[in-house]
Design a protein around this motif. Structure first.
Motif, PDB file in Angstrom:
ATOM      1  N   ASN A   1       0.638  -0.613   0.175  1.00 57.84           N
ATOM      2  CA  ASN A   1       0.234  -0.309   0.384  1.00 57.84           C
ATOM      3  C   ASN A   1       0.602   1.293   0.024  1.00 57.84           C
ATOM      4  N   ASP A   2       2.054   1.218   0.663  1.00 58.16           N
ATOM      5  CA  ASP A   2       3.143   2.559  -0.052  1.00 58.16           C
ATOM      6  C   ASP A   2       3.736   2.227  -1.371  1.00 58.16           C
TER       7      ASP A   2
ATOM      8  N   LYS B   1      11.998  -0.806   4.976  1.00 54.85           N
ATOM      9  CA  LYS B   1      12.442  -1.770   5.871  1.00 54.85           C
ATOM     10  C   LYS B   1      11.581  -1.429   7.385  1.00 54.85           C
ATOM     11  N   ARG B   2      11.212  -0.012   7.612  1.00 53.37           N
ATOM     12  CA  ARG B   2       9.524   0.059   8.715  1.00 53.37           C
ATOM     13  C   ARG B   2       8.804  -0.788   8.814  1.00 53.37           C
ATOM     14  N   THR B   3       8.403  -0.708   7.902  1.00 55.60           N
ATOM     15  CA  THR B   3       7.061  -1.680   6.973  1.00 55.60           C
ATOM     16  C   THR B   3       6.991  -3.276   7.867  1.00 55.60           C
ATOM     17  N   ILE B   4       8.289  -3.753   7.241  1.00 56.53           N
ATOM     18  CA  ILE B   4       8.963  -4.305   7.240  1.00 56.53           C
ATOM     19  C   ILE B   4       8.426  -5.637   8.584  1.00 56.53           C
ATOM     20  N   VAL B   5       9.655  -4.597   9.233  1.00 58.50           N
ATOM     21  CA  VAL B   5      10.311  -5.405  10.711  1.00 58.50           C
ATOM     22  C   VAL B   5       8.984  -4.510  11.745  1.00 58.50           C
ATOM     23  N   LYS B   6       8.117  -3.705  11.730  1.00 61.46           N
ATOM     24  CA  LYS B   6       6.943  -3.442  13.079  1.00 61.46           C
ATOM     25  C   LYS B   6       6.517  -4.469  12.832  1.00 61.46           C
ATOM     26  N   GLN B   7       5.569  -5.353  11.640  1.00 58.99           N
ATOM     27  CA  GLN B   7       5.038  -7.208  12.216  1.00 58.99           C
ATOM     28  C   GLN B   7       5.438  -7.308  13.659  1.00 58.99           C
TER      29      GLN B   7
ATOM     30  N   GLU C   1      17.289  -4.672   6.148  1.00 62.50           N
ATOM     31  CA  GLU C   1      16.169  -4.108   6.066  1.00 62.50           C
ATOM     32  C   GLU C   1      15.622  -3.643   7.299  1.00 62.50           C
ATOM     33  N   VAL C   2      16.480  -3.662   8.774  1.00 63.67           N
ATOM     34  CA  VAL C   2      16.396  -3.540  10.440  1.00 63.67           C
ATOM     35  C   VAL C   2      16.576  -2.250   9.956  1.00 63.67           C
TER      36      VAL C   2
END
Length: 704
Positions: free
Chosen positions: A556-557, A587-593, A685-686
């Protein structure tokens, strides 16, 4: 022999004629003749009392019938009935006059009316009688007569246009021939009714005038006959015959007034298929604001000095209560109308989605559900929790969480399935199946040491958990014991959602990507025009988006994804490398979950030996990069990973595998079949602000 035969035929002919006689017609005929006979035959006072009561009853009955009719055609005999009731009243007038002038007494009913209304003062009774007569002649009868005249004129003038409208509807096929005949007949009956009412209203007016004359005759004639002929004093005769005359006039005029009011009501009714009460309540009590304004006015009047406060306040309270009730009713009607509008919009939307079905019926659906016949009731759109509504919510949720606009999801019944079975298909191929009981409830993880439930053992289809299908009574017991209870529709919806999330990449085609790009083109046309088609083709962008969705990364981004592709698309066209660059941008979208409450990331790392083996054994194929390792090394990696993974799951820790950027993708491909639930991230990605907690390391004892 011939004589008996002739006698038999004659008797048969008489019986045949009698069988066609309507006994209601016979009774009515005798009644009409009897009404005429009242004028000539003297009646005893007790029989006159009985007939006067019948006359009053007829007036009340006719009035109530006009209040409850929905159309003038429901009481089309009213003009004729008006004539008969008028003659009946005149006959009773003549009979009562005969008794008054001959005996000085007209029965108990007339005497009771005289005493109740006039009391000891017959002048008061005379005034009341005159007022009733004036109201009947000037107000009711004249008004009803005028309305009948105008209605008859307008009805006759409108007949040609209405006839043409009926013919037009018949020619257009809107109505049938029988309906057209019925409408023409109703139109003619309506015109005849108002025409007859125009003349029949004159009967009532003449009846009122005759009543006045008869009352004067009773008064003057009774005084003269009994004072001169029988020696009664003038004052006594005046008092006696004044009361009798007034009582006789009231007994006659009150039923006449009822009939007059009835005629006024029936000719002023509109054909809205509602009774009088339904029409007037809908007109007078439909706006709560008016009720509250009346309440304020009444309260204001109650505060004026000299006005009776209590009655005004009581009536004001009544109107305030009516306004409150109407406001609540208005809110409920608005809510119901809104709900109906939403349901209609949903139906139209589903119909629009099915419009192209006839054109593209030979094409497979991107995603569809087939159900057994016992599950058809779950698709009822009038239900608050129908399967159709759940699917709409799932599509919205996928758009919000993953950024994917799903194609319409079709629901079809399949007689080849078991009655309680359903299957989910992607592009015509079955990917999931389950069975549910629409009249039962699913209790998940029902096995406890304290409680034992009765039901049908099964597996929850989305996650494979132990479950039971239970009845309503068992469901309430399970609910009291804190167990998880799922409705049948929710079971299918949850299973469908999981299937969609696992296969989203297959559902994202070029057309869906184009739709996504068009949705943001108005605001971000610069990056789209720069990227497509000069740097990358639409299909290459699609592959990158599919790679992201395969690992449950939302797209969605879309602006960030497109800008990253525009930056690196000039250096490489490799979809895997472009995907890794995009992942680093997200990376922020991936890691937050995967973060814990204290923003820590629990990771399983790869030993340098494993990293080195993966780096040296990457092989490029048409489907992408894959690791080529010995079976024993792969087995060792899987055993080591499984041991650490099970330990962390037992501790309830959300974790990922952390690898170098060069080996992240190939390691994910290596474990994707055996450990699809484990995510693999790269160091790039972190984000720097995230704290990394190492929970284990994957090592192997074998070296290549």
């Amino acid at each position: 022999m011939e004589i008996r035969k002739g006698k038999f035929l004659k008797e048969y002919s008489i019986k045949k004629r009698l069988s066609h006689i309507n006994y209601a017609d016979v009774i009515v005929s005798f009644v009409v003749v009897a009404v005429i006979g009242l004028i000539m035959i003297p009646l005893p006072s007790f029989l006159l009392d009985f007939l006067i009561i019948i006359n009053i009853t007829i007036g009340i009955n006719v009035l109530l019938m006009t209040l409850f009719t929905k159309s003038v055609l429901e009481f089309s005999t009213f003009p004729t009935l008006l004539l008969i009731t008028t003659m009946f009243r005149l006959g009773l007038n003549i009979s009562s006059t005969r008794l008054v002038l001959t005996q000085g007494n007209a029965g108990h009913v007339i005497d009771a009316f005289a005493n109740v209304v006039a009391g000891n003062n017959y002048i008061v009774g005379a005034v009341i009688f005159v007022i009733i007569t004036i109201i009947q002649i000037i107000v009711v009868t004249n008004g009803a007569s005028r309305v009948s005249e105008v209605s008859a004129r307008f009805t006759l003038d409108a007949m040609p246009g209405k006839q043409m409208a009926i013919d037009a509807d018949l020619n257009a096929g809107i109505i049938s021939e029988e309906e057209a005949k019925q409408r023409r007949s109703d139109l003619q009956r309506e015109a005849s009714f108002f025409g007859a009412m125009d003349g029949a209203s004159k009967f009532v007016k003449g009846d009122a005038i005759a009543g006045i004359i008869i009352t004067l005759i009773n008064l003057i004639g009774g005084i003269l006959i009994f004072s001169i002929g029988q020696g009664m004093e003038i004052t006594e005769a005046l008092s006696t015959f004044g009361k009798l005359s007034i009582g006789d006039g009231l007994v006659s005029q009150i039923p006449s007034l009822l009939i007059s009011v009835s005629s006024g009501i029936i000719v002023t009714r509109s054909n809205d298929n509602l009774t009088f009460g339904g029409s007037i309540s809908g007109d007078l009590f439909k706006n709560p604001l008016i009720m509250w304004i009346v309440t304020i006015v009444l309260i204001t009047l109650a505060l004026v000095p000299g006005f009776p406060t209590i009655p005004f306040l009581i009536v004001a309270a009544c109107f305030a209560a009516i306004g409150y009730f109407l406001k609540g009713k208005e809110k409920s009607e608005i809510a119901a109308a809104k709900k109906a509008k939403q349901e209609q919009a949903l139906i139209r939307k589903e119909q629009e989605m099915e419009e192209d079905e006839s054109v593209a019926s030979f094409q497979v659906e991107p995603i569809s559900i087939e159900i057994g016949y016992a599950l058809i009731s779950l698709t009822d759109e009038t239900m608050d929790n129908s399967l159709m509504r759940q699917i709409v919510n799932i599509r919205k949720q996928c758009a919000h969480e993953l950024g994917v606009l799903l194609s319409p999801i079709r629901i079809r019944d399949n007689l080849q399935l078991a009655p309680n079975d359903y299957c989910i298909k992607i592009k015509g191929n079955e990917v999931a199946r389950g069975d549910i009981y629409p009249t039962k409830y699913l209790v998940v993880n029902p096995d406890t040491d304290q409680v034992t439930l009765d039901g049908i053992p099964t597996k929850e289809p989305a996650f494979g958990l132990d479950a039971l299908w239970v009845d309503e009574g068992t469901k309430e017991f399970a609910d009291l014991n804190g167990m998880t209870i799922v409705e049948p529709v929710t079971v299918i919806a949850t299973h469908l959602k999981e299937v969609i999330y696992q296969n989203t990449s297959e559902l994202l085609g070029r057309q869906e990507v184009k739709t996504l790009l068009e949705g943001i083109k108005d605001r971000y046309n610069v990056v789209i025009d720069e990227l497509i088609p000069d740097i990358l083709r639409l299909g290459e962008v699609q592959k990158v988006l599919q790679n992201l969705l395969k690992e449950q990364i939302p797209i969605n981004d879309l602006v960030t994804i497109l800008e990253t592709l525009a930056d690196f698309g000039t250096m490489t066209k490799d979809a895997e490398l472009l995907t890794e660059h995009v992942r680093q941008s997200l990376k922020r979208t991936i890691v937050k979950q995967y973060l814990t409450n204290d923003d820590s990331l629990y990771v399983i790392t790869l030993s340098p030996t494993v990293e080195d083996m993966l780096t040296k054994n990457i092989q490029k194929t048409s489907t992408g990069s894959i690791p080529v390792l010995k079976p024993e090394i792969i087995t060792a990696i899987f055993d080591n990973l499984n041991t650490i993974h099970q330990q962390l799951v037992a501790q309830g820790l959300n974790h990922v595998v952390l690898a170098s950027p060069n080996t992240r993708l190939v390691f994910k491909k290596l474990i994707s079949y055996n450990f699809p639930e484990i995510s693999v991230l790269s160091l790039n990605e972190v984000p720097n602000e995230v704290s990394i907690e190492t929970c284990g390391m994957i090592t192997v004892d074998h070296a290549e």
